[in-house]
Design an enzyme around this catalytic site. Structure first.
Site, short mmCIF file in Angstrom:
data_model
loop_
_atom_site.label_atom_id
_atom_site.label_comp_id
_atom_site.label_asym_id
_atom_site.label_seq_id
_atom_site.Cartn_x
_atom_site.Cartn_y
_atom_site.Cartn_z
N PRO A 98 11.17 0.10 8.47
CA PRO A 98 12.29 -0.84 8.56
C PRO A 98 12.55 -1.47 7.19
O PRO A 98 11.62 -1.76 6.44
CB PRO A 98 11.79 -1.89 9.56
CG PRO A 98 10.75 -1.20 10.37
CD PRO A 98 10.09 -0.25 9.42
N GLY A 146 10.77 -4.62 5.69
CA GLY A 146 9.37 -4.58 5.31
C GLY A 146 9.11 -3.84 4.01
O GLY A 146 7.96 -3.56 3.67
N ASP A 166 -6.82 1.92 5.51
CA ASP A 166 -7.79 0.94 6.01
C ASP A 166 -8.50 1.36 7.29
O ASP A 166 -9.20 0.54 7.90
CB ASP A 166 -7.11 -0.43 6.24
CG ASP A 166 -6.66 -1.06 4.94
OD1 ASP A 166 -7.31 -0.81 3.90
OD2 ASP A 166 -5.65 -1.80 4.95
N VAL A 211 0.84 -1.20 0.00
CA VAL A 211 0.00 0.00 0.00
C VAL A 211 0.87 1.25 0.00
O VAL A 211 0.60 2.21 -0.73
CB VAL A 211 -0.95 0.00 1.21
CG1 VAL A 211 -1.71 1.32 1.29
CG2 VAL A 211 -1.93 -1.17 1.13
#
Length: 275
Positions: free
Chosen positions: A48, A51, A113, A28
């Site tokens: 990080p 990720g 979200d 996203v």
């Protein structure tokens, strides 16, 4: 009239040179990065490294205006000098903390979200050069927004982006030739541009080049007329975009030879059957 209320104010927000903080580097977040880079924003990314999505890594490796910090969000100090914040992390509690800090500092924020934590939505977007169209369901159904976007995209005329670019260039040249804001000259400019856009087909507008623009201004604006593309010496849009390749002499020879060979084989076959 439809019921007013319950919607969003849709704006084309100018982010050029503005400082945008993006927290998160996954799928996203990569889409958020692409959107704000397209708007010429100055980006700071906090996430990080383990990720980071592949697309996010490609943005970091490219020649983009991104400052990257390989860590998690550090607190209010990360919001200093920031104009806009986008979060796209899996930690809902941390996302709400970031949202709260942003609202205390009056910084617009979007939390992926979590609609109630968003000051604005991204929607599903269509982009063709300077043409941008956003479909928003106001956070109710991103999937339906995507489905509707595809249907709208299929209905758009071909070469719309090119046509808008060329018309923009024509508008700039017209303002240089007939400067002024408002008044009679402003109204005449607007009327003439409207007439050009409604008299020419989209594909014809996309064919405008510097020479045609100059002639359109000379033979059109100066004479208060709307010349056709043909009058300006332009090829028709059908000729330009749907021209079919012509056969060369070698090609015609090969086709003729193939036909003759086929006819000879058919003749031999019939003779053999008669015998």
């Amino acid at each position: 009239m439809s019921h007013l209320g319950g919607g969003s104010l849709l704006l084309a927000w100018q982010l050029k040179g503005k400082h945008v903080l993006i927290v998160g580097g996954g799928d996203v977040a990569s889409g958020r990065i692409e959107s704000v880079l397209a708007a010429d924003a100055r980006v700071t990314l906090i996430s990080p490294s383990n990720g980071l999505h592949t697309l996010t890594k490609s943005f970091l490796d490219g020649p983009h205006n991104i400052t990257y910090h390989d860590r998690i969000f550090g607190g209010v100090e990360d919001l200093a000098g920031v104009d806009l914040v986008l979060t796209a992390i899996d930690d809902v509690a941390q996302s709400r903390v970031i949202c709260g800090l942003c609202r205390e500092l009056k910084i617009p924020v979007n939390v992926a979200d979590i609609p109630e934590s968003c000051d604005f939505y991204f929607g599903s977007q269509i982009r063709d050069g300077p043409l941008q169209i956003m479909i928003s369901t106001n956070g109710n159904s991103p999937k339906l927004a995507n489905i509707i976007r595809k249907k709208v995209e299929q209905s758009l005329p071909e070469h719309a982006g090119d046509a808008i670019t060329r018309v923009g260039e024509l508008r700039v040249k017209l303002k240089e030739r007939a400067p002024g804001v408002g008044g009679a000259i402003g109204k005449r400019r607007m009327r003439w541009m409207i007439d050009v856009c409604t008299s020419w087909e989209m594909e014809e507008l996309a064919l405008l080049d510097d020479q045609m623009i100059r002639r359109l201004l000379d033979d059109g604006w100066e004479k208060n007329a709307i010349p056709s593309p043909g009058e300006l010496g332009a090829r028709s849009s059908r000729q330009a975009y749907h021209a079919k390749p012509t056969l060369t002499a070698p090609g015609v020879f090969v086709m003729t030879l193939s036909f003759a060979a086929g006819a000879a084989c058919a003749g031999l076959f019939l003779l053999a059957r008669r015998r």
